[in-house]
Motif scaffolding. Structure first.
Motif, PDB file in Angstrom:
ATOM      1  N   ARG A  63     -20.548  34.721   7.103  1.00 37.39           N
ATOM      2  CA  ARG A  63     -19.685  34.319   5.970  1.00 37.39           C
ATOM      3  C   ARG A  63     -19.992  32.894   5.518  1.00 37.39           C
ATOM      4  O   ARG A  63     -20.034  32.613   4.325  1.00 37.39           O
ATOM      5  CB  ARG A  63     -18.218  34.461   6.357  1.00 37.39           C
ATOM      6  N   THR A  64     -20.206  32.002   6.456  1.00 36.05           N
ATOM      7  CA  THR A  64     -20.530  30.615   6.098  1.00 36.05           C
ATOM      8  C   THR A  64     -21.876  30.546   5.401  1.00 36.05           C
ATOM      9  O   THR A  64     -22.010  29.898   4.359  1.00 36.05           O
ATOM     10  CB  THR A  64     -20.521  29.717   7.351  1.00 36.05           C
ATOM     11  N   TYR A  66     -23.443  32.865   3.765  1.00 37.93           N
ATOM     12  CA  TYR A  66     -23.440  33.533   2.460  1.00 37.93           C
ATOM     13  C   TYR A  66     -22.505  32.859   1.449  1.00 37.93           C
ATOM     14  O   TYR A  66     -22.897  32.611   0.317  1.00 37.93           O
ATOM     15  CB  TYR A  66     -23.066  35.015   2.614  1.00 37.93           C
ATOM     16  N   TYR A  67     -21.294  32.561   1.839  1.00 34.10           N
ATOM     17  CA  TYR A  67     -20.328  32.053   0.869  1.00 34.10           C
ATOM     18  C   TYR A  67     -20.432  30.549   0.624  1.00 34.10           C
ATOM     19  O   TYR A  67     -20.240  30.095  -0.504  1.00 34.10           O
ATOM     20  CB  TYR A  67     -18.896  32.414   1.285  1.00 34.10           C
ATOM     21  N   TYR A  68     -20.741  29.767   1.646  1.00 32.21           N
ATOM     22  CA  TYR A  68     -20.771  28.320   1.466  1.00 32.21           C
ATOM     23  C   TYR A  68     -22.165  27.757   1.212  1.00 32.21           C
ATOM     24  O   TYR A  68     -22.297  26.716   0.587  1.00 32.21           O
ATOM     25  CB  TYR A  68     -20.138  27.619   2.677  1.00 32.21           C
ATOM     26  N   HIS A  70     -24.688  29.752  -0.070  1.00 38.11           N
ATOM     27  CA  HIS A  70     -25.318  30.786  -0.893  1.00 38.11           C
ATOM     28  C   HIS A  70     -26.387  30.243  -1.835  1.00 38.11           C
ATOM     29  O   HIS A  70     -27.500  30.760  -1.885  1.00 38.11           O
ATOM     30  CB  HIS A  70     -24.244  31.537  -1.685  1.00 38.11           C
ATOM     31  N   ASN A  71     -26.064  29.215  -2.582  1.00 39.00           N
ATOM     32  CA  ASN A  71     -27.006  28.728  -3.597  1.00 39.00           C
ATOM     33  C   ASN A  71     -28.313  28.217  -3.012  1.00 39.00           C
ATOM     34  O   ASN A  71     -29.350  28.299  -3.666  1.00 39.00           O
ATOM     35  CB  ASN A  71     -26.357  27.621  -4.443  1.00 39.00           C
ATOM     36  N   ASP A  72     -28.266  27.713  -1.792  1.00 40.09           N
ATOM     37  CA  ASP A  72     -29.473  27.170  -1.170  1.00 40.09           C
ATOM     38  C   ASP A  72     -30.131  28.116  -0.169  1.00 40.09           C
ATOM     39  O   ASP A  72     -31.317  28.014   0.083  1.00 40.09           O
ATOM     40  CB  ASP A  72     -29.137  25.869  -0.426  1.00 40.09           C
ATOM     41  N   TRP A  74     -29.533  31.791   0.119  1.00 36.68           N
ATOM     42  CA  TRP A  74     -29.668  33.195  -0.243  1.00 36.68           C
ATOM     43  C   TRP A  74     -30.617  33.325  -1.420  1.00 36.68           C
ATOM     44  O   TRP A  74     -30.595  32.512  -2.341  1.00 36.68           O
ATOM     45  CB  TRP A  74     -28.304  33.774  -0.605  1.00 36.68           C
ATOM     46  N   PHE A  79     -31.482  36.177   3.240  1.00 38.11           N
ATOM     47  CA  PHE A  79     -31.395  34.795   3.701  1.00 38.11           C
ATOM     48  C   PHE A  79     -32.783  34.196   3.847  1.00 38.11           C
ATOM     49  O   PHE A  79     -33.690  34.828   4.377  1.00 38.11           O
ATOM     50  CB  PHE A  79     -30.665  34.717   5.047  1.00 38.11           C
TER      51      PHE A  79
END
Length: 136
Positions: A63-64, A66-68, A70-72, A74, A79
């Motif tokens: 979750r961390t 992907y959600y926090y 994500h921009n860098d 994913w 990943f």
């Protein structure tokens, strides 16, 4: 273990294994020098491939990541290989040797499919028997 006390290591940002590295290109990362070098590089595959063994901790990391991050972290193929906050670096690469275990171990946690198929293989069972290991 966090013997070098990296401030960003936490229960939701963790994962050490061999991966791309911001300094030497590719490096084995581990908390103790006799296994490899810990320079603050986190590899998502280490945390996510641990899903069957550490489901809550791995899900928190997922979750961390992907959600926090994500921009860098994913991209097109999932990943990216690794990141290092101290070096302000996110890998641009996706390594198949790291992508594969993520998918396989998440499914293994979800359904047990891979363990079940693996443990039905006659060669595996013969090897366990030869080693004197009991499996039921």
């Amino acid at each position: 273990a966090n013997p070098k006390e990296f401030c960003h290591y936490s229960d939701s940002i963790w994962g050490l294994t061999a991966s791309d590295d911001p300094i030497v290109g590719y490096q084995a990362h581990a908390p103790f020098d006799y296994y490899g070098k810990d320079n603050g590089t986190i590899t998502p595959t280490a945390a996510l491939s641990s899903m069957p063994y550490t489901p809550e901790e791995s899900m928190k990391a997922l979750r961390t990541f992907y959600y926090y991050l994500h921009n860098d972290l994913w991209g097109t193929y999932g990943f990216k290989d690794a990141f290092n906050f101290d070096e302000n670096w996110f890998a641009g690469s996706y390594l198949a040797i790291d992508q594969g275990p993520i998918v396989v171990m998440i499914e293994n946690h979800r359904s047990g499919l891979l363990w079940d198929v693996f443990m039905k293989n006659e060669d595996v069972l013969a090897g366990l028997d030869l080693l004197g290991l009991y499996y039921e």
